[in-house]
Design an enzyme around this catalytic site. Structure first.
Site, mmCIF file in Angstrom:
data_model
loop_
_atom_site.group_PDB
_atom_site.id
_atom_site.type_symbol
_atom_site.label_atom_id
_atom_site.label_comp_id
_atom_site.label_asym_id
_atom_site.label_seq_id
_atom_site.Cartn_x
_atom_site.Cartn_y
_atom_site.Cartn_z
ATOM 1 N N LYS A 56 0.693 -1.219 0.082
ATOM 2 C CA LYS A 56 -0.069 -0.047 -0.159
ATOM 3 C C LYS A 56 0.859 1.129 -0.021
ATOM 4 O O LYS A 56 0.459 2.307 -0.778
ATOM 5 C CB LYS A 56 -0.850 -0.011 1.118
ATOM 6 C CG LYS A 56 -2.129 -0.954 1.020
ATOM 7 C CD LYS A 56 -2.765 -1.370 2.371
ATOM 8 C CE LYS A 56 -4.100 -2.359 2.267
ATOM 9 N NZ LYS A 56 -4.687 -2.490 3.591
ATOM 10 N N GLN A 100 -3.819 -1.152 10.070
ATOM 11 C CA GLN A 100 -3.683 -2.633 9.401
ATOM 12 C C GLN A 100 -4.381 -3.534 10.257
ATOM 13 O O GLN A 100 -3.984 -3.532 11.651
ATOM 14 C CB GLN A 100 -2.387 -2.916 8.815
ATOM 15 C CG GLN A 100 -2.109 -4.367 8.459
ATOM 16 C CD GLN A 100 -3.168 -4.359 6.803
ATOM 17 O OE1 GLN A 100 -2.783 -3.561 6.090
ATOM 18 N NE2 GLN A 100 -3.702 -5.575 6.654
ATOM 19 N N ASP A 123 -10.277 4.213 4.989
ATOM 20 C CA ASP A 123 -10.610 2.782 4.974
ATOM 21 C C ASP A 123 -11.975 2.357 5.179
ATOM 22 O O ASP A 123 -12.613 1.399 4.972
ATOM 23 C CB ASP A 123 -9.706 1.984 5.861
ATOM 24 C CG ASP A 123 -9.216 0.561 5.531
ATOM 25 O OD1 ASP A 123 -9.538 0.141 4.279
ATOM 26 O OD2 ASP A 123 -8.964 -0.213 6.302
#
Length: 284
Positions: A56, A100, A123
């Protein structure tokens, strides 16, 4: 006589979307003198998570998006993680935050997600973002569901009146993708590991979303001939939640693994990071 499904090329579409995000990031940087910035937070050293974050960050760099990486030890407490994320939420140089996951069983993951300021939740993992998705309001979509909708749009799948079946009910994939499909006038059925006679339901699906986290869980006999099948699973060995070979003889459109949903997830993340930066910098 069986036919072969047309593959939905997420990699090609993602490249196009990331290219658009890169152009917007460059314009934003020229106008404001500040590049969009995504902060990634990683707890521990899970190999898959380390790889995902590295990938990413590399995509961010190529798109002209600055990346700030925060590594925390596996023993980090919930309070410490929440404090780290709260500080990033208050930092004007950070426009988007990605935690994450998974973060380890000793951490309250939901508390950590909720420490992300809604305007930086690129996200799409907070209660605020889920509510916005559910009510069709302005906000950030969960990245994988958002990527799935973009794939369906690109391949001109008309969702109005279609029966969409979602197999999986996770907070960042199954549940939100169902709400996005409902917002497009599909009739949505959620299934999961305790669903009785699952195959009888999936065989009625015009659009089937596999998000159950089990390798090759859905096979050709689970699929209605001509259905659109989205495999949102990723399991060890580059295997999805759908048995590709048998599904390809029944579906009309099918996402491969890899190269289907995965690249779209990152493309939406980068796009939403640029969106967030533009809003925070007053350019949107």
């Amino acid at each position: 006589m069986s036919s072969t499904a047309r593959l939905m090329d997420g990699s090609a579409l993602a490249r196009h979307i990331v290219g658009q995000a890169a152009e917007r990031a460059a314009d934003l940087t020229r106008q404001t003198g500040r590049a969009p910035c995504l902060a990634t937070v990683l707890v521990g050293e899970d190999p898959a998570s380390v790889t995902y974050v590295r990938m990413k960050r590399a995509r961010c760099e190529k798109a002209g998006i600055r990346s700030r990486h925060v590594e925390l030890p596996a023993a980090t407490t919930t309070a410490e993680l929440v404090g780290t994320i709260a500080a990033l939420s208050q930092d004007p140089d950070v426009h988007g935050i990605l935690l994450q996951h998974p973060v380890g069983p000793h951490i309250d993951e939901r508390a950590a997600f909720e420490a992300i300021a809604p305007e930086k939740d690129v996200d799409g993992v907070t209660f605020h973002s889920f509510a916005a998705m559910s009510f069709g309001l302005d906000g950030f979509a969960s990245c994988t569901p958002g990527g799935i909708l973009r794939l369906l749009d690109h391949y001109e799948v008309d969702l109005t009146g279609k029966h969409a079946v979602v197999v999986g009910r996770s907070a960042i994939l199954g549940k939100p993708v169902g709400m996005l499909l409902l917002g497009r006038n599909a009739t949505v059925t959620y299934c999961h590991s305790r669903t009785t006679d699952l195959a009888s339901i999936t065989r009625e699906a015009d659009v089937l979303i596999a998000a159950v986290g089990r390798p090759r869980f859905l096979r050709g006999e689970h699929i209605k001939p001509g259905a659109v099948v989205i495999d949102a699973g990723y399991n060890p060995g580059n295997v999805g939640d759908v048995d590709f070979d048998s599904a390809s003889t029944r579906a009309s459109l099918l996402t491969p693994v890899p190269g289907g949903v995965g690249p779209m997830t990152i493309a939406v993340l980068l796009t939403q990071t640029v969106d967030a930066a533009a809003r925070q910098l007053g350019v949107a």
